[in-house]
Design an enzyme around this catalytic site. Sequence first.
Site, PDB file in Angstrom:
ATOM      1  N   PHE A  60      40.154  83.883  29.119  1.00 61.31           N
ATOM      2  CA  PHE A  60      39.633  82.686  28.786  1.00 61.31           C
ATOM      3  C   PHE A  60      38.792  82.063  29.791  1.00 61.31           C
ATOM      4  CE2 PHE A  60      39.618  78.118  28.689  1.00 61.31           C
ATOM      5  CZ  PHE A  60      39.697  77.528  27.366  1.00 61.31           C
ATOM      6  N   ASP A  64      37.395  84.172  38.039  1.00 62.61           N
ATOM      7  CA  ASP A  64      37.658  82.969  37.475  1.00 62.61           C
ATOM      8  C   ASP A  64      39.006  82.453  38.159  1.00 62.61           C
ATOM      9  OD1 ASP A  64      38.338  80.697  36.017  1.00 62.61           O
ATOM     10  OD2 ASP A  64      37.458  81.482  34.375  1.00 62.61           O
ATOM     11  N   LYS A  83      39.840  72.676  37.725  1.00 61.54           N
ATOM     12  CA  LYS A  83      41.289  72.128  37.569  1.00 61.54           C
ATOM     13  C   LYS A  83      41.935  71.491  38.573  1.00 61.54           C
ATOM     14  CE  LYS A  83      42.164  74.615  33.121  1.00 61.54           C
ATOM     15  NZ  LYS A  83      41.971  75.862  32.544  1.00 61.54           N
TER      16      LYS A  83
HETATM   17  C1  LIG Z   1      40.952  75.925  31.821  1.00 61.87           C
HETATM   18  C2  LIG Z   1      40.060  77.216  32.245  1.00 61.87           C
HETATM   19  C3  LIG Z   1      38.669  77.187  32.032  1.00 61.87           C
HETATM   20  C4  LIG Z   1      37.817  76.026  31.625  1.00 61.87           C
HETATM   21  O1  LIG Z   1      37.818  74.980  32.205  1.00 61.87           O
HETATM   22  P1  LIG Z   1      37.483  73.683  31.497  1.00 61.87           P
HETATM   23  O2  LIG Z   1      37.465  72.641  32.723  1.00 61.87           O
HETATM   24  O3  LIG Z   1      38.377  73.364  30.503  1.00 61.87           O
HETATM   25  O4  LIG Z   1      35.980  73.718  31.016  1.00 61.87           O
HETATM   26  C5  LIG Z   1      38.004  78.394  32.552  1.00 61.87           C
HETATM   27  N1  LIG Z   1      38.572  79.384  33.113  1.00 61.87           N
HETATM   28  C6  LIG Z   1      39.941  79.683  33.171  1.00 61.87           C
HETATM   29  C7  LIG Z   1      40.595  80.598  33.646  1.00 61.87           C
HETATM   30  C8  LIG Z   1      40.683  78.512  32.908  1.00 61.87           C
HETATM   31  O5  LIG Z   1      41.919  78.479  32.615  1.00 61.87           O
END
Ligand SMILES: *Cc1c(COP(=O)(O)O)cnc(C)c1O
Length: 411
Positions: free
Chosen positions: A149, A234, A265
Amino acid sequence: MTDTLRPDGFGADALIAQADAHGARNYAPLPVVLSRGQGAFVWDVEGKRYTDCLSGYSALNQGHCHPRIVEALVTQAHTLTLTSRAFHHDLLGAFLARLAAVTGFEKVLPMNSGAEAVETGLKAMRRWGYEVKGVPDGTAEIIVAENNFHGRTITAVSLSTDPSSYGHYGAHTPGFVKVPFGDIEAMARAMGPRTVGVLIEPIQGEAGVILPPEGYLAKVRVLCRERGVVMCLDEVQTGLGRTGKMFGWQHAGPEARPDAVLVGKALSGGMLPASALCADGWLMDVFTPGTHGSTYGGNPLACAVGLAALDVLEDEQLPERAAHLGERALARLRAGLEGHPRVKEIRGRGLMIAVQLTEPTAHARAVALAHEGVLAKDTHGHTLRVLPPLVIEEPDLDAAVDAVIRVIRAA
Ligand SMILES: *Cc1c(COP(=O)(O)O)cnc(C)c1O
């Protein structure tokens, strides 16, 4: 849910109906309407208290409305909020230096959402591939993992292997190769002369807290170095203390240090969207004036909030707290649920925990859990995720874990 009227005439049911009437149907939230948060707790419009075991998907590592972060937000909101990057402002350098120190990279490129950080990382790797590695323009490949994701932009969903994420959003962005998460041989086979980068999560969050096999990240590190490929992690969800270290990759030891990390986040402690690509100069310097940007990226308000959010993580030793509390929660869950016929697996690292059920009843269990005063989220039908704020107190964590055990054991 009873429809107790508030002074404005709107009870929970009316508030939900209003949102349903005027909102896109792109979420299916639990039928709980929250109006206040503090630390590990949130309250609904009827005054019922819940322990938050989702933490805004890990954006609220520092807890709801942390006083130090609120103070930074409010003070800066009265002072200067946005300049655009057309001008310098007096907090940008301090924020970039601070995040560079926390991540251990020389340079930082601030954006807003996590998905934008992902886009920025992909852009950096492609540009490096064309300008430094010498891959013919337009042919670069980046390797990603199945069940990843990385967000919701067209390119982020082009990386996805989940039809509900990418379906009917084509044409998708080309140039990505998908391999099974945790399979180093598959990654090695997928690497060719046009491969410029690898983008993976250290632990797959939205997939249901999937940990790779022991040694995987270190092997990815070696493979990328041998083949001249950029390794980008990520850490939007795993980063900033969630897994019991500041960054998820650090569990693999210093030799697994990637070439770039993406953070988001918890970088703002739940106050506003703030994200970044962090990397050393050899990669970051592929960006030159005019080749990338964002109106709000690195704005003074986000910098003030980000500085406070990082202060809280360090001063309150939240990564260490997550390690300790996570072990406690995992042990308690295992004691209460392991071997139960309804439980397939209990897994996690730090306060990033999941209970996978044998049947797709996780949503019903999440609803039952809300009645017990604990908010958690189901994923993929069979998995219940437990990600409380890292500031949660031990007795509150125990109580939340006991509620999880209760609703899963209940017939
Ligand atoms: C939540 C998330 C994203 C996307 O972040 P947004 O602020 O919702 O665009 C990307 N990578 C990972 C691993 C995430 O958990």
